[in-house]
Design an enzyme around this catalytic site. Sequence first.
Site, PDB file in Angstrom:
ATOM      1  N   ASP A 166       0.854  -1.191   0.000  1.00 26.39           N
ATOM      2  CA  ASP A 166       0.000   0.000   0.000  1.00 26.39           C
ATOM      3  C   ASP A 166       0.895   1.249   0.000  1.00 26.39           C
ATOM      4  OD1 ASP A 166      -3.208   0.486   1.097  1.00 26.39           O
ATOM      5  OD2 ASP A 166      -1.809   2.175   1.120  1.00 26.39           O
ATOM      6  N   GLN A 226     -14.534   2.655   1.547  1.00 22.58           N
ATOM      7  CA  GLN A 226     -13.866   2.228   0.305  1.00 22.58           C
ATOM      8  C   GLN A 226     -13.551   3.449  -0.551  1.00 22.58           C
ATOM      9  OE1 GLN A 226     -16.096  -0.559  -2.124  1.00 22.58           O
ATOM     10  NE2 GLN A 226     -14.307  -1.067  -3.374  1.00 22.58           N
ATOM     11  N   HIS A 256     -10.276  -5.195  -2.994  1.00 23.87           N
ATOM     12  CA  HIS A 256      -8.937  -5.424  -2.428  1.00 23.87           C
ATOM     13  C   HIS A 256      -9.080  -5.795  -0.967  1.00 23.87           C
ATOM     14  CE1 HIS A 256      -9.953  -1.158  -2.256  1.00 23.87           C
ATOM     15  NE2 HIS A 256      -9.346  -1.133  -1.077  1.00 23.87           N
TER      16      HIS A 256
HETATM   17  P1  AMP Z   1      -9.816   1.457   0.564  1.00 22.49           P
HETATM   18  O1  AMP Z   1      -9.980   2.720   1.374  1.00 22.49           O
HETATM   19  O2  AMP Z   1     -10.160   0.205   1.327  1.00 22.49           O
HETATM   20  O3  AMP Z   1     -10.507   1.549  -0.770  1.00 22.49           O
HETATM   21  O4  AMP Z   1      -8.261   1.319   0.328  1.00 22.49           O
HETATM   22  C1  AMP Z   1      -7.593   1.845  -0.762  1.00 22.49           C
HETATM   23  C2  AMP Z   1      -6.118   1.707  -0.449  1.00 22.49           C
HETATM   24  O5  AMP Z   1      -5.405   1.771  -1.651  1.00 22.49           O
HETATM   25  C3  AMP Z   1      -5.578   2.798   0.468  1.00 22.49           C
HETATM   26  O6  AMP Z   1      -4.994   2.193   1.620  1.00 22.49           O
HETATM   27  C4  AMP Z   1      -4.548   3.517  -0.398  1.00 22.49           C
HETATM   28  O7  AMP Z   1      -3.421   3.928   0.333  1.00 22.49           O
HETATM   29  C5  AMP Z   1      -4.197   2.437  -1.419  1.00 22.49           C
HETATM   30  N1  AMP Z   1      -3.754   2.923  -2.719  1.00 22.49           N
HETATM   31  C6  AMP Z   1      -4.386   3.817  -3.525  1.00 22.49           C
HETATM   32  N2  AMP Z   1      -3.692   3.975  -4.678  1.00 22.49           N
HETATM   33  C7  AMP Z   1      -2.612   3.146  -4.588  1.00 22.49           C
HETATM   34  C8  AMP Z   1      -1.520   2.851  -5.458  1.00 22.49           C
HETATM   35  N3  AMP Z   1      -1.379   3.441  -6.639  1.00 22.49           N
HETATM   36  N4  AMP Z   1      -0.599   1.949  -5.041  1.00 22.49           N
HETATM   37  C9  AMP Z   1      -0.713   1.360  -3.830  1.00 22.49           C
HETATM   38  N5  AMP Z   1      -1.722   1.590  -2.970  1.00 22.49           N
HETATM   39  C10 AMP Z   1      -2.655   2.476  -3.334  1.00 22.49           C
END
Ligand code: AMP
Length: 137
Positions: free
Chosen positions: A32, A95, A101
């Site tokens: 992440d 989300q 994920h």
């Molecule tokens: P959620 O809030 O459950 O949708 O989690 C989305 C997660 O994706 C967050 O923890 C972000 O930090 C992570 N995230 C968003 N864009 C990226 C990216 N390009 N590479 C890695 N992690 C990401």
Amino acid sequence: MKHDDCIFCKIANGEIPSSTIYEDEDFRVFLDLNPAARGHALIVPKEHYADLFELDEELCKKAMVLAKRLGTKMKEVLGSDGFNLMQNNGEAAGQTVFHFHLHLIPRYEDDKAGITWKPGSVSPEEREELVNLLTKE
Ligand code: AMP
Ligand code: ZN
């Protein structure tokens, strides 16, 4: 199916580079970008499913097995003291990326990651109503 405007479709399929810690025919697992704790990673299917409700049941099973394996490895390699699995569905649940994920979050004593909620309360009547609703065929 892939979605052209979905960042996790692009990452999972290697069009955008990521810090990948595991890959197979169904999933990519990468770190992440904004970790809650050291080693925080995301299990992401290569096909596009917006959330758990859409996710294929076979992939559900595989994702959980993968979480167990990688969580065990994280414990061994990173020396974590605990482990959270987290998975958000819908804006109301936090989300932000609408491609399924599963968060793998290694936890450490005093890491202050703060993955918690305020315990609420429920009356016996409300509990009974909930049981009735949720057990109705
Ligand atoms: P959620 O809030 O459950 O949708 O989690 C989305 C997660 O994706 C967050 O923890 C972000 O930090 C992570 N995230 C968003 N864009 C990226 C990216 N390009 N590479 C890695 N992690 C990401
Ligand atoms: Zn996608």
